[in-house]
Design a protein around this motif. Structure first.
Motif: not given
Length: 312
Positions: A131-137, A165-167, A213-221, A172-174
């Motif tokens: 669940d890629v949307y859940e991963e973002g959350k 990517t969209i999810g 930049i105090s933090g980074v979110y990358a969509n994969d490792d 994350f932003t939601d």
């Protein structure tokens, strides 16, 4: 188009099946994202291995992350009148005409790993995978915790327009909005799930925003590693800001142990691949399956990094 190697493989398998009495064995067309990729490769191998256990022949076609190539391959699957189609979509909309043609030909189709838009739902039997949307959350909660709910972050996203990517970005932003976190997104850039591209875009982000930049979110490792390397180049004696990735790769686990990353989210490519072919096998046996079958997700930080196995 199917390569010469694939054609030879198909022909050879047809001879083998006929000679062993397996002429009635089912054939599933698997349109994968890519043959050579840190996540896709073990998922492909797991799917093929499980198919072998189930007596199912796999016609595997690699899109090489090219959506146009994938839509053509989907049409090839329909033309070959296979018994089922497993599609790894790279775009929310582009495959819908091909999926409609599959349905008209009475070929059941499912999605693996990445979602499509709701417009595709009438043409698929199920969608298996994370669940890629859940991963973002989950990523938003983890980075917010690392920052104490306050800061400025950058997002290194995958391919533009890709469902994963969209999810992952949307979740994350939601989630930041839902929790009223005082966290500003300085910029979101695409690096196509590629470490080298992530290195290049990270250099630019560090040049433009520096200490903001105090933090980074990358969509994969893989892309998280790109930022880490860029940060080391620019700031060799300065610790990187908290970085959150996704996939649960071995390199991410080591980076968490050495404080180069804050967290990752484990999703197993092996479970991803096996669940897809298991689901298709049930469909071809005439069984009903759920329209959404997710795989487990685990957030890994320094607190549990030694108690969880990396995904790959």
């Amino acid at each position: 188009m199917i390569g010469k190697k694939s054609m030879l493989h198909i022909t050879a398998m047809a001879v083998i099946l006929a000679s062993t009495g397996w002429a009635s064995a089912k054939t599933v067309c698997y349109v994968t994202a890519a043959d050579s990729h840190a996540y896709a490769t073990p998922a492909n191998k797991a799917l093929q291995a499980r198919a072998g256990e189930l007596g199912i022949e796999i016609l595997s076609l690699s899109q090489d992350f090219d959506v146009q190539k994938g839509t053509e391959q989907l049409n090839t699957c329909v033309a070959r009148k296979v018994d089922g189609i497993i599609l790894w979509p790279l775009d929310p909309q582009a495959y819908i005409p091909g999926l409609a043609r599959a349905q008209q030909a009475n070929i059941p189709a499912i999605l693996i790993n990445s979602p499509m838009s709701d417009d595709a739902k009438p043409f698929i039997k199920s969608f298996t995978g994370p669940d890629v949307y859940e991963e973002g959350k989950l990523a938003a909660d983890s980075l917010s915790k690392a920052l104490g709910g306050k800061g400025s972050v950058v997002i290194i996203a995958g391919q533009a327009g890709n469902g994963t990517t969209i999810g992952r970005v949307g979740g994350f932003t939601d989630r930041l909005k839902e929790t009223s976190a005082d966290i500003k997104v300085l910029d979101t850039v695409n690096a196509d799930f590629d470490q080298q591209k992530a290195l290049v875009v990270s250099r630019d982000l560090i040049t433009r925003f520096g200490d903001q930049i105090s933090g980074v979110y990358a969509n994969d490792d893989t892309m998280a590693r790109g930022f880490i390397d860029a940060w080391k180049e620019a700031n060799p004696s300065k610790a990187a800001p908290p970085i959150v990735g996704i996939n649960g790769q071995k390199d991410a686990f080591e980076s968490i142990r050495t404080n180069e990353m804050y967290s990752t989210i484990v999703q197993s490519p092996v479970e991803d691949g096996r669940l897809a072919i298991d689901t298709m096998a049930e469909i071809m046996d005439g069984k009903e399956v759920k329209d959404r079958l997710p795989i487990p997700l685990t957030v890994v930080t320094k607190d549990n990094v030694n108690a969880v196995e990396p995904a790959f």
